[in-house]
Design a protein around this motif. Structure first.
Motif, PDB file in Angstrom:
ATOM      1  N   SER A  19       3.391   8.461   5.209  1.00 16.94           N
ATOM      2  CA  SER A  19       4.650   8.992   4.678  1.00 16.94           C
ATOM      3  C   SER A  19       5.624   7.856   4.363  1.00 16.94           C
ATOM      4  O   SER A  19       6.581   8.018   3.609  1.00 16.94           O
ATOM      5  N   CYS A  20       5.348   6.699   4.958  1.00 16.33           N
ATOM      6  CA  CYS A  20       6.200   5.529   4.762  1.00 16.33           C
ATOM      7  C   CYS A  20       5.560   4.566   3.769  1.00 16.33           C
ATOM      8  O   CYS A  20       6.184   4.133   2.806  1.00 16.33           O
ATOM      9  N   PHE A  21       4.308   4.242   4.002  1.00 19.16           N
ATOM     10  CA  PHE A  21       3.571   3.342   3.104  1.00 19.16           C
ATOM     11  C   PHE A  21       2.089   3.664   3.235  1.00 19.16           C
ATOM     12  O   PHE A  21       1.507   3.464   4.297  1.00 19.16           O
ATOM     13  N   SER A  22       1.489   4.158   2.168  1.00 16.30           N
ATOM     14  CA  SER A  22       0.095   4.604   2.238  1.00 16.30           C
ATOM     15  C   SER A  22      -0.824   3.638   1.507  1.00 16.30           C
ATOM     16  O   SER A  22      -0.363   2.726   0.817  1.00 16.30           O
ATOM     17  N   ILE A  23      -2.122   3.878   1.630  1.00 10.87           N
ATOM     18  CA  ILE A  23      -3.095   3.045   0.913  1.00 10.87           C
ATOM     19  C   ILE A  23      -2.891   3.175  -0.601  1.00 10.87           C
ATOM     20  O   ILE A  23      -3.133   2.227  -1.348  1.00 10.87           O
ATOM     21  N   ASP A  24      -2.402   4.322  -1.045  1.00  9.97           N
ATOM     22  CA  ASP A  24      -2.112   4.481  -2.475  1.00  9.97           C
ATOM     23  C   ASP A  24      -0.978   3.558  -2.916  1.00  9.97           C
ATOM     24  O   ASP A  24      -1.000   3.015  -4.020  1.00  9.97           O
ATOM     25  N   ASP A  25       0.009   3.412  -2.037  1.00  7.76           N
ATOM     26  CA  ASP A  25       1.099   2.468  -2.338  1.00  7.76           C
ATOM     27  C   ASP A  25       0.553   1.044  -2.417  1.00  7.76           C
ATOM     28  O   ASP A  25       0.942   0.269  -3.289  1.00  7.76           O
ATOM     29  N   LEU A  26      -0.356   0.710  -1.486  1.00  7.62           N
ATOM     30  CA  LEU A  26      -0.945  -0.628  -1.490  1.00  7.62           C
ATOM     31  C   LEU A  26      -1.751  -0.850  -2.767  1.00  7.62           C
ATOM     32  O   LEU A  26      -1.679  -1.917  -3.382  1.00  7.62           O
ATOM     33  N   LYS A  27      -2.486   0.173  -3.178  1.00 13.84           N
ATOM     34  CA  LYS A  27      -3.273   0.078  -4.412  1.00 13.84           C
ATOM     35  C   LYS A  27      -2.359  -0.191  -5.607  1.00 13.84           C
ATOM     36  O   LYS A  27      -2.643  -1.031  -6.455  1.00 13.84           O
ATOM     37  N   GLU A  28      -1.262   0.523  -5.636  1.00 16.00           N
ATOM     38  CA  GLU A  28      -0.306   0.381  -6.735  1.00 16.00           C
ATOM     39  C   GLU A  28       0.328  -1.018  -6.754  1.00 16.00           C
ATOM     40  O   GLU A  28       0.447  -1.651  -7.790  1.00 16.00           O
TER      41      GLU A  28
END
Length: 157
Positions: A19-28
């Motif tokens: 909810s704060c920082f996900s693997i999708d955020d890392l991918k992006e």
DNA sequence: GCCAACGTTGGC
DNA sequence: GCCAACGTTGGC
């Protein structure tokens, strides 16, 4: 410690709340400063990291806690800039630029697993006994993973 | 939202 | 240096 240990790749697990920082955020973002860690043991593990070390990305405090993908260490540990930022949740008034307390590394995105490896699956598997994240009350947000456990997980995706 | 487990703080 | 109180983590 043997001399060649300095050149051996190490393996880690790092937790994040999706909810704060996900693997999708890392991918992006492709690469991110793993800032905000405020636990000495976790910080010390980041200081032990070397370029190219591989990292399981783990989602915690969510519906299905699980290892969701793979990242790699792309910088050595350096002072976490959020500790100096009064507006940041992770601001630490005890820390100064001359004597920073907290470090972080940068983590690069490698892959997202097709199927997350859930915590309950990790606990169920006989090949992973002793893995830290399985232990009850294991709150450490940065933890080492043995090569045996790391490879066993990658070979059984 | 609950609560057990854990880490940190601070009084003594 | 002990340890109670407190705050946080994180599974459920």
């Amino acid at each position: 410690m043997k001399w060649y240990n300095n050149f051996m790749k190490k393996y880690w697990l790092m937790k994040t709340e999706p909810s704060c920082f996900s693997i999708d955020d890392l991918k992006e973002e492709k690469q991110t400063a793993w800032s905000g860690v405020r636990n000495y043991q976790a910080r010390n593990f980041m200081r032990e990291m070397s370029l190219g070390d591989e990292v399981f990305i783990y989602h915690s405090s969510c519906a299905v806690p699980a290892i969701v993908g793979l990242g790699k260490v792309v910088t050595k540990a350096y002072p976490d800039k959020t500790q100096f930022d009064k507006k940041d949740d992770h601001y630490d008034p005890k820390s100064t630029k001359e004597k920073p307390i907290w470090d972080n590394v940068d983590i690069g995105y490698m892959k997202t697993f097709k199927e997350p490896i859930t915590l309950s699956a990790l606990k169920f598997r006989g090949d992973l006994s002793g893995m830290l994240v399985r232990e009850q009350g294991s709150r450490l947000s940065v933890q080492p993973v043995s090569e045996k456990h790391f490879k066993s997980i990658l070979e059984n995706l």
